[in-house]
Scaffold this motif. Sequence first.
Motif, PDB file in Angstrom:
ATOM      1  N   LYS A  98       0.829  -1.199   0.000  1.00  0.00           N
ATOM      2  CA  LYS A  98       0.000   0.000   0.000  1.00  0.00           C
ATOM      3  C   LYS A  98       0.869   1.257   0.000  1.00  0.00           C
ATOM      4  N   ILE A 102       1.279   4.272  -2.893  1.00  0.00           N
ATOM      5  CA  ILE A 102       1.081   5.694  -2.596  1.00  0.00           C
ATOM      6  C   ILE A 102       2.293   6.525  -3.016  1.00  0.00           C
ATOM      7  N   LYS A 199      -8.278  11.009  -2.409  1.00  0.00           N
ATOM      8  CA  LYS A 199      -7.483   9.795  -2.239  1.00  0.00           C
ATOM      9  C   LYS A 199      -7.460   9.357  -0.781  1.00  0.00           C
ATOM     10  N   GLN A 202     -10.821   7.949   0.168  1.00  0.00           N
ATOM     11  CA  GLN A 202     -11.016   6.599  -0.357  1.00  0.00           C
ATOM     12  C   GLN A 202     -10.236   5.576   0.455  1.00  0.00           C
ATOM     13  N   GLU A 203      -8.999   5.929   0.820  1.00  0.00           N
ATOM     14  CA  GLU A 203      -8.197   5.015   1.637  1.00  0.00           C
ATOM     15  C   GLU A 203      -8.826   4.814   3.008  1.00  0.00           C
ATOM     16  N   GLU A 206     -11.737   2.474   2.588  1.00  0.00           N
ATOM     17  CA  GLU A 206     -11.280   1.100   2.412  1.00  0.00           C
ATOM     18  C   GLU A 206     -10.847   0.488   3.741  1.00  0.00           C
ATOM     19  N   ARG A 207     -10.144   1.290   4.564  1.00  0.00           N
ATOM     20  CA  ARG A 207      -9.735   0.771   5.881  1.00  0.00           C
ATOM     21  C   ARG A 207     -10.950   0.451   6.742  1.00  0.00           C
TER      22      ARG A 207
END
Length: 339
Positions: A98, A102, A199, A202-203, A206-207
């Motif tokens: 990940k 990035i 971004k 979104q991360e 997702e977490r």
Amino acid sequence: LPEVTDEFANEVREGLTAESLKDELRKAVDSQDAQEYMGVRNAALGKALSDIIDVDVPDTLVTNQAREKYALMMTDMRDSGMADEDIKQLINPENFIKYKDIQKDDIVRDFKISMAVDEIARLENIQVPAYQVEEQIQSLKDQAAKEGQSTEGLDDEQMRRKVESTLERRMVYDLLAEVAELEVEYVNDDEFDEDLLEKLAQESLEREQVAAAEQASEEGKQQDEVVATAAVVDEEAAAVAEEDVAVIEEEAASVEEEVVVAEEEIEPVKSEETTASTEESETIASPEPEEIDASRYEGMDQEEKAFNILKDLGMIELHADPDSPDFDASIYAEEEEED
């Protein structure tokens, strides 16, 4: 403030005129402003260089650079007070991949800038003086000592290459700033990068989804364990119940056998008692008749003979003649009261 004249300028430094003094002051102010915005200027020049450089960056190089940056980030976390156990939990292949994704764009851009700067320095014959490198190294060591950091483990040669590369890039940027047509654009500091914010959002989403999935999986495992435990308890309860039923049935059969045996033992006794009772009843119900002396009735007529036989058998009760002068009526009155 004193008036800027040639005499005043000559007092500041011999040979200066009022006009030359103003030019030096103007350059000093511009230089100070340039120093303040040098980071922004260099970033803009670097971006412009990376946009015109077309080169394929090997994934191996990206991986190595990402690994160095990742290790440096872990070191910074430790220096900031994070526990080693927490840092170890962050060091895993998934987190590194990940992080690499990035940092990939920044690593590729920095590689292109380095190639462009090295080529410009070669073409323009730009070389960093050795004394500047030594001064910068000593400045870094002094800063580390001031912050309480040890410099014993530092690789002097590696530090020298990095310092020289940094100074060379700065000299290339200064050259480009002199020959390039730069337009200064003042940007409000409150503005933010929408792409970066999107971004990060979104991360974060997702977490949260991963955490929710892990929590749901954990709850599912707990539910399965509860169901499995309940099934085991039900099986054990059923087994115990079957054992209890078997014991009860066995005890019932045993009691039934004891009852049968007792009935078998009691039956002859009852039969004997019944026979004895029957015989006794027959004896009581049918008493043996007393023998009657027939000679007592000789000389009596038929009617008198029958009367005396019935009297002797107790079938006739004699009463006093109420017409007799010897009749006592009080006797019968007492008998009626008793009745």
